[in-house]
Design an enzyme around this catalytic site. Structure first.
Site, mmCIF file in Angstrom:
data_model
loop_
_atom_site.group_PDB
_atom_site.id
_atom_site.type_symbol
_atom_site.label_atom_id
_atom_site.label_comp_id
_atom_site.label_asym_id
_atom_site.label_seq_id
_atom_site.Cartn_x
_atom_site.Cartn_y
_atom_site.Cartn_z
ATOM 1 N N CYS A 93 -16.890 4.421 -7.452
ATOM 2 C CA CYS A 93 -17.163 3.787 -6.149
ATOM 3 C C CYS A 93 -18.538 4.167 -5.602
ATOM 4 O O CYS A 93 -19.041 3.527 -4.684
ATOM 5 C CB CYS A 93 -16.065 4.137 -5.151
ATOM 6 S SG CYS A 93 -14.491 3.437 -5.671
ATOM 7 N N HIS B 41 -18.196 2.763 2.012
ATOM 8 C CA HIS B 41 -17.369 2.241 0.920
ATOM 9 C C HIS B 41 -16.006 1.833 1.492
ATOM 10 O O HIS B 41 -15.502 2.462 2.428
ATOM 11 C CB HIS B 41 -17.193 3.308 -0.161
ATOM 12 C CG HIS B 41 -16.304 2.839 -1.261
ATOM 13 N ND1 HIS B 41 -16.599 1.720 -2.006
ATOM 14 C CD2 HIS B 41 -15.111 3.298 -1.722
ATOM 15 C CE1 HIS B 41 -15.630 1.519 -2.879
ATOM 16 N NE2 HIS B 41 -14.716 2.463 -2.726
ATOM 17 N N ASN C 175 -10.812 -2.960 -2.310
ATOM 18 C CA ASN C 175 -11.812 -2.044 -2.860
ATOM 19 C C ASN C 175 -12.382 -2.654 -4.144
ATOM 20 O O ASN C 175 -11.683 -2.735 -5.151
ATOM 21 C CB ASN C 175 -11.133 -0.696 -3.139
ATOM 22 C CG ASN C 175 -12.095 0.341 -3.696
ATOM 23 O OD1 ASN C 175 -13.253 0.043 -3.995
ATOM 24 N ND2 ASN C 175 -11.611 1.567 -3.856
HETATM 25 C C1 LIG Z 1 -2.639 5.028 -1.806
HETATM 26 C C2 LIG Z 1 -2.503 5.148 -0.283
HETATM 27 C C3 LIG Z 1 -2.770 3.818 0.362
HETATM 28 C C4 LIG Z 1 -1.106 5.612 0.037
HETATM 29 O O1 LIG Z 1 -0.980 5.707 1.441
HETATM 30 P P1 LIG Z 1 -0.220 6.967 2.072
HETATM 31 O O2 LIG Z 1 -0.131 6.751 3.499
HETATM 32 O O3 LIG Z 1 -0.966 8.164 1.587
HETATM 33 O O4 LIG Z 1 1.162 6.844 1.427
HETATM 34 P P2 LIG Z 1 1.905 7.953 0.611
HETATM 35 O O5 LIG Z 1 1.133 8.244 -0.652
HETATM 36 O O6 LIG Z 1 2.194 9.070 1.557
HETATM 37 O O7 LIG Z 1 3.218 7.217 0.238
HETATM 38 C C5 LIG Z 1 4.203 6.995 1.215
HETATM 39 C C6 LIG Z 1 5.290 6.199 0.570
HETATM 40 O O8 LIG Z 1 4.815 4.858 0.386
HETATM 41 C C7 LIG Z 1 5.102 4.444 -0.922
HETATM 42 N N1 LIG Z 1 4.125 3.454 -1.352
HETATM 43 C C8 LIG Z 1 3.001 3.626 -2.084
HETATM 44 N N2 LIG Z 1 2.405 2.454 -2.265
HETATM 45 C C9 LIG Z 1 3.164 1.528 -1.655
HETATM 46 C C10 LIG Z 1 3.045 0.141 -1.482
HETATM 47 N N3 LIG Z 1 2.044 -0.571 -2.005
HETATM 48 N N4 LIG Z 1 3.990 -0.491 -0.764
HETATM 49 C C11 LIG Z 1 5.017 0.172 -0.212
HETATM 50 N N5 LIG Z 1 5.174 1.490 -0.340
HETATM 51 C C12 LIG Z 1 4.258 2.159 -1.052
HETATM 52 C C13 LIG Z 1 5.054 5.700 -1.753
HETATM 53 O O9 LIG Z 1 5.776 5.524 -2.939
HETATM 54 C C14 LIG Z 1 5.700 6.686 -0.826
HETATM 55 O O10 LIG Z 1 7.087 6.546 -0.918
HETATM 56 P P3 LIG Z 1 8.017 7.852 -0.956
HETATM 57 O O11 LIG Z 1 7.752 8.557 0.341
HETATM 58 O O12 LIG Z 1 9.386 7.269 -1.076
HETATM 59 O O13 LIG Z 1 7.587 8.620 -2.145
HETATM 60 C C15 LIG Z 1 -3.507 6.185 0.274
HETATM 61 O O14 LIG Z 1 -3.119 7.479 -0.121
HETATM 62 C C16 LIG Z 1 -4.898 5.939 -0.166
HETATM 63 O O15 LIG Z 1 -5.528 4.980 0.270
HETATM 64 N N6 LIG Z 1 -5.460 6.829 -1.003
HETATM 65 C C17 LIG Z 1 -6.790 6.647 -1.477
HETATM 66 C C18 LIG Z 1 -6.777 5.709 -2.641
HETATM 67 C C19 LIG Z 1 -8.143 5.230 -2.958
HETATM 68 O O16 LIG Z 1 -8.890 4.924 -2.084
HETATM 69 N N7 LIG Z 1 -8.491 5.145 -4.237
HETATM 70 C C20 LIG Z 1 -9.765 4.698 -4.643
HETATM 71 C C21 LIG Z 1 -10.760 5.711 -4.234
HETATM 72 S S1 LIG Z 1 -12.350 5.125 -4.152
#
Ligand SMILES: CC(C)(COP(=O)(O)OP(=O)(O)OC[C@H]1O[C@@H](n2cnc3c(N)ncnc32)[C@H](O)[C@@H]1OP(=O)(O)O)[C@@H](O)C(=O)NCCC(=O)NCCS
Length: 331
Positions: free
Chosen positions: A115, A256, A286
């Site tokens: 990224c 980003h 993204n």
């Molecule tokens: C991935 C991301 C959106 C998850 O959001 P979050 O608020 O951290 O959510 P969590 O990881 O705490 O997950 C919470 C719950 O939602 C669930 N979940 C994950 N993706 C889901 C989706 N698309 N739809 C519904 N539920 C989802 C998880 O399984 C978890 O369930 P559980 O509690 O039963 O295990 C977030 O962590 C994120 O944006 N991370 C950075 C990723 C990124 O930017 N990557 C590229 C970097 S440049």
């Protein structure tokens, strides 16, 4: 020899036509529009057509830039493509772009910074201008992330989209500022949190790697989120402090676009007014290396940037890689 400064003289971008909304994804994976919007800010993303590769997106972005600048591809000296989804391992996507646009005298190479790939490529290109080696450097950020995403994995498939952006770097004229400063960082200890395990020399493609879905993006979303929030906010604030520029002097902040909550953390840290922040994550998700140049090109097209404006760009991504670039718009 005098050190020259580089300036961006034109920007272009391209997004594939096909739009995939959250509601569409909701039909095939266990997710919901509400969850995606609330947790990420994403509403839809663009997906490349079958057979449409990263170089094809990059070429469209480059062509739009050349048209805006009113120059022919044969004037370009160097092409740098930031990407983690090259058409193939070799030849480089830069070579494919060079051929497709007819940039006959240019040489080029790909750069892998995830990224942060565009900011890494921008600073690399700026060095060739600063050294007086080249007069026209085409810097592209382009990715077809949907080619390495598991559309059965709800934790990753909702986050990414495909797209490309490009800028032209040229020497700044006397009295112009152009690119003012740049901070780039990497920390390989973060590699295990966001990566594609197979396809390279460590795990060459095999029936087993495919069956185990090792050729897709794997990430520990929570950890990526935690590091990204701190990394992007810190490096954005650091470059302003280093240059003694108050955030009120920044006309436009181009972060980003990985998660709206990550963007908001950086914006809060700098106490920036939201009207001065570029956000397109709702429409494009993204797009990895494509993100920042797409935002920049859209902002220029939308009349949000005028000559003399100070622009701050910042990124955080796999590696870890992160960085910020401060510039004055001179086009
Ligand atoms: C991935 C991301 C959106 C998850 O959001 P979050 O608020 O951290 O959510 P969590 O990881 O705490 O997950 C919470 C719950 O939602 C669930 N979940 C994950 N993706 C889901 C989706 N698309 N739809 C519904 N539920 C989802 C998880 O399984 C978890 O369930 P559980 O509690 O039963 O295990 C977030 O962590 C994120 O944006 N991370 C950075 C990723 C990124 O930017 N990557 C590229 C970097 S440049």
């Amino acid at each position: 020899m005098d050190i020259l400064r580089a300036k961006i003289t034109a920007a272009g971008h391209y997004l594939p036509e096909r739009r995939v909304t959250n509601l569409e994804l909701q039909k095939t994976v266990d997710t919901s529009d509400d969850w995606i919007v609330e947790r990420t800010g994403i509403r839809e993303r663009r997906v490349a057509a079958k057979g449409q590769a990263t170089s094809d997106l990059a070429v469209e972005a480059a062509k739009s830039l050349l048209k805006k600048r009113g120059i022919d591809a044969s004037e370009i000296d160097l092409i740098i493509v930031g990407t983690v989804t090259p058409d193939m391992f070799f030849p480089s996507t830069a070579c494919l772009v060079q051929h497709k646009i007819g940039a006959k005298k240019a040489w080029g190479f790909d750069l892998s910074g995830a990224c942060s790939g565009f900011l890494y490529a921008l600073q690399t290109g700026a060095q060739f201008i600063a050294a007086g080696a080249h007069k026209k450097v085409l810097v592209i950020g382009a990715d077809v992330m949907t080619s390495i995403i598991d559309f059965e994995d709800r934790a990753t498939c909702v986050l990414f989209g495909d797209g490309a952006g490009a800028v032209l770097l040229e020497p700044a004229e006397a009295g112009e500022v152009g690119i003012m400063d740049c901070l780039l960082r990497s920390d390989g200890s973060g590699g295990e949190h966001l990566y594609m395990p197979a396809g390279g020399s460590l795990n060459p493609p095999s029936v087993e790697t495919v069956q185990r879905k090792m050729h897709y993006v794997h990430q520990d979303g929570k950890n990526v989120f935690r590091y990204a929030v701190r990394g992007m906010a810190d490096i954005s604030a650091e470059i302003l402090e280093k240059n003694s520029i108050p955030s009120s002097d920044i006309k436009l902040y181009i972060p980003h676009q990985a998660n709206l909550r990550i963007i908001k953390a950086a914006v809060d840290r700098m106490k920036l007014d939201e009207s001065r922040v570029v956000v397109n994550i709702d429409r494009f998700a993204n797009t990895t290396a494509g993100t920042i140049p797409i935002c920049l090109s859209e902002a220029v097209e939308g009349g949000r940037i005028q000559k003399g404006d100070k622009i701050l760009m910042a990124s955080f991504g796999a590696g870890w890689t992160w960085g910020s670039v401060l510039m004055q718009w001179e086009a």
